[in-house]
Design an enzyme around this catalytic site. Structure first.
Site, PDB file in Angstrom:
ATOM      1  N   LYS A  19      83.790  54.369  36.154  1.00 19.09           N
ATOM      2  CA  LYS A  19      83.302  53.864  34.862  1.00 19.09           C
ATOM      3  C   LYS A  19      83.850  54.702  33.714  1.00 19.09           C
ATOM      4  O   LYS A  19      84.400  54.177  32.744  1.00 19.09           O
ATOM      5  CB  LYS A  19      81.771  53.923  34.854  1.00 19.09           C
ATOM      6  CG  LYS A  19      81.137  53.604  33.504  1.00 19.09           C
ATOM      7  CD  LYS A  19      79.663  53.990  33.497  1.00 19.09           C
ATOM      8  CE  LYS A  19      79.032  53.706  32.153  1.00 19.09           C
ATOM      9  NZ  LYS A  19      78.934  52.268  31.853  1.00 19.09           N
ATOM     10  N   LYS A 121      77.829  35.512  39.154  1.00 16.97           N
ATOM     11  CA  LYS A 121      77.310  36.356  40.224  1.00 16.97           C
ATOM     12  C   LYS A 121      77.969  36.070  41.561  1.00 16.97           C
ATOM     13  O   LYS A 121      78.167  34.922  41.925  1.00 16.97           O
ATOM     14  CB  LYS A 121      75.807  36.125  40.387  1.00 16.97           C
ATOM     15  CG  LYS A 121      75.026  36.965  39.447  1.00 16.97           C
ATOM     16  CD  LYS A 121      73.580  36.587  39.476  1.00 16.97           C
ATOM     17  CE  LYS A 121      72.853  37.444  38.497  1.00 16.97           C
ATOM     18  NZ  LYS A 121      72.515  38.761  39.029  1.00 16.97           N
ATOM     19  N   SER A 442      63.209  41.437  21.396  1.00 17.19           N
ATOM     20  CA  SER A 442      63.773  42.712  20.987  1.00 17.19           C
ATOM     21  C   SER A 442      64.511  42.594  19.657  1.00 17.19           C
ATOM     22  O   SER A 442      65.118  41.568  19.348  1.00 17.19           O
ATOM     23  CB  SER A 442      64.720  43.246  22.057  1.00 17.19           C
ATOM     24  OG  SER A 442      65.728  42.312  22.326  1.00 17.19           O
ATOM     25  N   CYS A 525      77.242  49.283  35.209  1.00 20.22           N
ATOM     26  CA  CYS A 525      76.415  49.526  36.383  1.00 20.22           C
ATOM     27  C   CYS A 525      74.952  49.314  36.021  1.00 20.22           C
ATOM     28  O   CYS A 525      74.572  49.435  34.868  1.00 20.22           O
ATOM     29  CB  CYS A 525      76.569  50.970  36.843  1.00 20.22           C
ATOM     30  SG  CYS A 525      78.250  51.375  37.292  1.00 20.22           S
ATOM     31  N   TRP A 570      65.014  42.264  39.879  1.00 18.57           N
ATOM     32  CA  TRP A 570      65.876  43.321  39.352  1.00 18.57           C
ATOM     33  C   TRP A 570      65.544  44.692  39.917  1.00 18.57           C
ATOM     34  O   TRP A 570      65.934  45.719  39.361  1.00 18.57           O
ATOM     35  CB  TRP A 570      65.874  43.298  37.820  1.00 18.57           C
ATOM     36  CG  TRP A 570      66.701  42.170  37.271  1.00 18.57           C
ATOM     37  CD1 TRP A 570      67.608  41.416  37.962  1.00 18.57           C
ATOM     38  CD2 TRP A 570      66.714  41.652  35.930  1.00 18.57           C
ATOM     39  NE1 TRP A 570      68.179  40.469  37.141  1.00 18.57           N
ATOM     40  CE2 TRP A 570      67.650  40.583  35.885  1.00 18.57           C
ATOM     41  CE3 TRP A 570      66.032  41.982  34.758  1.00 18.57           C
ATOM     42  CZ2 TRP A 570      67.906  39.852  34.713  1.00 18.57           C
ATOM     43  CZ3 TRP A 570      66.303  41.253  33.595  1.00 18.57           C
ATOM     44  CH2 TRP A 570      67.225  40.204  33.585  1.00 18.57           C
ATOM     45  N   CYS A 652      66.777  33.158  29.986  1.00 18.67           N
ATOM     46  CA  CYS A 652      68.058  33.094  29.310  1.00 18.67           C
ATOM     47  C   CYS A 652      69.149  32.613  30.253  1.00 18.67           C
ATOM     48  O   CYS A 652      69.993  33.379  30.674  1.00 18.67           O
ATOM     49  CB  CYS A 652      68.437  34.412  28.676  1.00 18.67           C
ATOM     50  SG  CYS A 652      67.922  35.836  29.581  1.00 18.67           S
ATOM     51  N   HIS A 703      74.986  36.699  21.923  1.00 22.24           N
ATOM     52  CA  HIS A 703      76.062  37.530  22.472  1.00 22.24           C
ATOM     53  C   HIS A 703      77.207  37.693  21.495  1.00 22.24           C
ATOM     54  O   HIS A 703      78.065  38.542  21.660  1.00 22.24           O
ATOM     55  CB  HIS A 703      76.609  36.916  23.767  1.00 22.24           C
ATOM     56  CG  HIS A 703      75.551  36.772  24.809  1.00 22.24           C
ATOM     57  ND1 HIS A 703      74.922  35.575  25.067  1.00 22.24           N
ATOM     58  CD2 HIS A 703      74.977  37.687  25.630  1.00 22.24           C
ATOM     59  CE1 HIS A 703      74.014  35.762  26.011  1.00 22.24           C
ATOM     60  NE2 HIS A 703      74.028  37.030  26.368  1.00 22.24           N
ATOM     61  N   CYS A 735      68.214  34.502  22.857  1.00 25.40           N
ATOM     62  CA  CYS A 735      67.703  35.626  23.647  1.00 25.40           C
ATOM     63  C   CYS A 735      67.341  36.764  22.688  1.00 25.40           C
ATOM     64  O   CYS A 735      67.391  36.593  21.464  1.00 25.40           O
ATOM     65  CB  CYS A 735      68.753  36.062  24.679  1.00 25.40           C
ATOM     66  SG  CYS A 735      68.106  37.187  25.940  1.00 25.40           S
TER      67      CYS A 735
HETATM   68  N1  GLN Z   1      62.074  39.980  25.530  1.00 24.14           N
HETATM   69  C1  GLN Z   1      63.361  40.380  25.987  1.00 24.14           C
HETATM   70  C2  GLN Z   1      64.249  40.726  24.793  1.00 24.14           C
HETATM   71  O1  GLN Z   1      64.114  40.135  23.796  1.00 24.14           O
HETATM   72  C3  GLN Z   1      64.024  39.312  26.794  1.00 24.14           C
HETATM   73  C4  GLN Z   1      65.354  39.740  27.326  1.00 24.14           C
HETATM   74  C5  GLN Z   1      65.979  38.777  28.293  1.00 24.14           C
HETATM   75  O2  GLN Z   1      65.596  37.652  28.396  1.00 24.14           O
HETATM   76  N2  GLN Z   1      66.974  39.198  29.020  1.00 24.14           N
HETATM   77  O3  GLN Z   1      65.094  41.569  24.856  1.00 24.14           O
HETATM   78 ZN    ZN Z   2      66.953  36.084  27.407  1.00 21.69          ZN
END
Ligand code: GLN
Ligand code: ZN
Length: 763
Positions: A19, A121, A442, A525, A570, A652, A703, A735
């Site tokens: 990395k 994936k 977030s 990672c 996860w 998401c 993104h 997201c």
């Molecule tokens: N609540 C999380 C965020 O806003 C959701 C993240 C996700 O769905 N991967 O970061």
């Molecule tokens: Zn999301």
């Protein structure tokens, strides 16, 4: 004499050396030669680590992705990246990352920058590969030089090399056609390239080649089954012996096909496909090698060596030389070395095995089979003692948790009233406008936040200072949201490093490694937390942060939680009970948090299930069983609340067609999903199903740094309203915004709020 071998080794390095070497090169801080030297050093070290094996994988190393390397080896590159005349490795990075790598910058004028290859994936793992692209005109041309170079290096080191390649059917199966042609039509063009490769390897005195065909553990229709026969009959003339490797599950109905392909050996996953083994031995022609994957290549637990030997010994008797043993799959999916861990509790540590420890287990098994168990008596006894301790440990087993799981009744997952009855009650309490606006949770994880967390972890600042810093961030988020005019606010998740780790750290039954990194893609990672025991929640986890945030505003504040299925998917999870059992325990623990939030006056609670889809089994026939317990777990978590409390969930991804009934079965009042890139077409699945509750289709791709325009958002929402009644629509991004900058977030959300106002005015 049983042969012991390995299918693949984690290439990232025990200290993530690869990395750091990659990132230094990409940033222009080191030379291509330095990067190549770092790769060679890792290969050398990893081959040394595997020196005790009879056959060692070669070609499993990659600077980015072994599937992408395969595309290069087969000369199957998308049009847009052909004609690059720089270094081959830079071209790999160009395809993988879309941007031109350091020294490729100089080619920007001539052969340009390119779009990144799509990633997805690798089967049901968390490893992402670059998807091969096909068209009806795809042509193939062998370039074996990178593989041959690794082989030469291995030979020079005295390694008993077994080159590893992705098989032709799996290669086609995991790729995508860019037109509507049939990928199988390409097989006649692809096979001669494989044949040529095998001949070249034979000329290098290679005896065995491992050819990976994991799609044999998935459901194959007749065309693909037939193609397997065609392909391997065509490849059989080669002088090398092929070990056809399958993993990640059972062969089941493909058993007969796999057993009878004209190859010299077959590897099967004896962890997930143990039931295959006895019937297979019956089916397998008597000249063929059977390699059994008896050590789990997907988890971090010690193998029960005595139990495996009990099972293996009679098979070894029957198969003699024809029996090989190995990990179930490549060790790519586990961390490298448990010995690096200095902070893990010693008792827990005595139950674990990372890649190097797994290879050691393999050695013990091999010795026991060859020389008798007495030859490794000390190791076997120690292993038994560790496993006995784990089975009996009060740290693993909590009778209270088990009793609570045993008491689960369907009523636990049921809301007081059905959605049509509770929705008006929620509307009355919340008084939201039409097209309510919100975000997914977030806000930017700024440098200051990361610094405060690092300082706190290193002991440079105390708990009070850390708490104050996080509160300041929460306040900032609330003020920004109020200024923007959003309708339902979030606290911004400043205090969370990661949406799973944050909860794992506060739940009993979880542990964290220091170096337990697993490659996710390229240089990236993940370090999955280790779920080792019965799960309980000693104290509230989020209530203080959320109530603080709520105290700053009159607007409704969403409580923000990660759901049980996502936490499970996860994590490294227990192997001593079904996933379902761990999931139910998580569900009960998060349910307590939900009820505490409600008790504290939080009226909207979001429970993220970002990874629900990831947990789907490889075989469709097993989807229902998984979805049933996954949905039930979510319902247990969420549905203990009063009618007036609004439950949100967030997912998401953008594929709902095949799981829409289960999604509806979760019965969340509001679901927010990723839709912006599909132009709202994915709402068709919800429309066709007559999805009954509220939906927030994401209106912009988080993104990308691009700021969405108000017009575009209005347009998307109008499309959404063609499919879902407007009174059930919310307006939100795809997201969370943690990877973005505030300077991007503010104008984007301003446009989103303006769009919602416009939609309301027009209604
Ligand atoms: N609540 C999380 C965020 O806003 C959701 C993240 C996700 O769905 N991967 O970061
Ligand atoms: Zn999301």
């Amino acid at each position: 004499m049983t042969t012991i071998h390995n299918l693949g080794f984690p290439r990232i390095g025990a200290r993530r050396e690869l990395k750091f070497a990659l990132e230094a090169y990409w940033k222009g801080e080191s030379s291509r030669d330095a990067l190549k030297a770092a790769g060679a050093a890792l290969r050398q070290r990893h081959w040394n680590d595997q020196a005790g094996l009879d056959l060692v994988p070669v070609g499993d190393f990659s600077f980015y992705d072994q599937v992408l390397d395969t595309s290069f080896m087969l000369g199957n590159l998308p049009e847009r990246v052909r004609g690059f005349h720089g270094d081959a490795l830079d071209n790999v990075f160009r395809v993988a990352r879309g941007r031109s790598a350091q020294s490729a910058e100089t080619h920007a004028q001539c052969c340009g920058g390119v779009a990144a290859g799509e990633m997805t994936k690798w089967f049901d793992t968390n490893y992402h590969y670059i998807v091969p692209e096909f068209t009806r005109d795809s042509a193939f041309k062998l370039d074996a030089s990178p593989l041959l170079a690794q082989l030469a290096e291995a030979k020079a080191q005295g390694v008993r090399a077994k080159p590893v390649i992705v098989g032709p059917l799996t290669y086609l199966a995991i790729g995508k056609t860019k037109d509507d042609s049939d990928k199988l039509d390409l097989l006649p063009r692809l096979l001669p390239v494989y044949a040529e490769l095998l001949d070249i390897l034979a000329a290098q005195d290679v005896e065995w080649v491992q050819i990976d065909e994991p799609i044999l553990v998935t459901e194959l229709d007749a065309d693909w089954q037939h193609a397997f026969n065609t392909a391997y009959h065509q490849l059989k003339s080669s002088r090398v012996k092929l070990l056809l490797a399958t993993y990640f599950g059972q062969l089941a109905e493909n058993q007969y096909l796999a057993a009878n392909l004209p190859v010299a050996g077959l590897h099967v996953d004896a962890i997930n496909g143990r039931e295959d083994v006895l019937p297979l031995i019956g089916l397998l022609p008597s000249h063929k090698v059977l390699s059994l994957g008896v050590i789990n290549g997907r988890n971090i637990w010690k193998t029960d060596l005595n139990a495996v030997l009990e099972w293996l010994a009679p098979l070894a008797e029957r198969l003699g030389e024809r029996l090989w043993i190995a990990p179930s799959c490549s060790l790519l999916h586990v961390p490298v070395d448990l010995a690096s861990e200095q902070k893990l509790d010693p008792e827990l540590k005595s139950w674990l095995a990372f890649a190097l420890q797994k290879l050691d287990e393999l050695r013990v098994l091999g010795t026991a089979l060859r020389e008798g168990r007495d030859a490794v008596k000390a190791e076997l006894d120690a292993n038994r003692a560790d496993l006995d301790a784990r089975r009996a440990s009060p740290r693993v087993h909590n009778p209270k948790v088990q009793a609570a799981v045993a008491r689960i009744v369907p009523h636990l997952g049921m809301r007081e009233s059905a959605y049509p009855k509770r929705a008006p009650k929620q509307a009355e309490g919340l008084r939201l406008p039409a097209y309510p606006t919100t975000t997914i949770g977030s806000f930017p994880q700024t440098a200051e936040i990361r610094q405060a967390r690092a300082d706190y972890k290193a002991g440079r600042i105390g708990a009070a200072a850390y708490r104050a810093a996080m509160r300041a961030e929460i306040e900032r988020s609330v003020r920004e949201q109020e200024a923007l005019g959003l309708d339902v606010l979030v606290h911004g998740e400043a205090e969370r490093n990661d949406m799973v780790e944050y909860f794992g750290e506060q739940l009993d039954g979880y542990a964290f490694s220091q170096f337990g990194w697993v490659q996710s893609y390229g240089s990236r990672c993940v370090k999955p937390p280790i779920l080792f025991g019965d799960i309980s929640r000693p104290r509230p986890m989020t209530v203080e942060w959320i109530t603080y945030a709520q105290s700053l505003t009159e607007k409704p504040m969403k409580g923000m939680l990660t759901g049980p299925v996502t936490i499970l998917n996860w994590s490294f999870v227990r192997d001593d009970q079904p996933r379902e059992a761990s999931c139910k325990q998580l569900a009960l623990a998060i349910r307590e948090e939900v009820l505490d939030l409600e008790q504290a006056g939080v009226r909207i609670i979001q429970i993220d299930e970002a990874a629900l889809r990831e947990g789907l089994p490889l075989r469709k026939s097993q989807w229902k069983a998984y979805l049933d317990w996954a949905v039930e777990s979510f319902r247990i978590t969420a549905n203990g609340v009063r009618d007036e409390t609004q439950i949100h969930t967030h997912m998401c991804y953008s594929e709902f067609n095949d799981i829409i009934a289960s999604i509806a079965g979760m019965d969340a009042d509001v679901i927010t999903i990723e839709t912006s890139r599909s132009d709202m077409e994915l709402l068709d699945a919800f429309d066709d199903f007559k999805y009954p509750n509220e939906i927030g289709p994401g209106v912009y791709d988080i993104h990308s740094p691009n700021i969405p325009t108000q017009e575009h958002i209005v347009q998307l929402m109008r499309k959404a309203a063609e499919r879902i009644p407007a009174e059930r629509l919310w307006v939100n991004p795809d997201c969370g915004l943690k990877t973005r900058q505030w300077t991007e977030v503010i104008p984007a959300l301003a446009n989103m709020v303006a769009a919602a106002r416009k939609l309301r005015a027009a209604a």
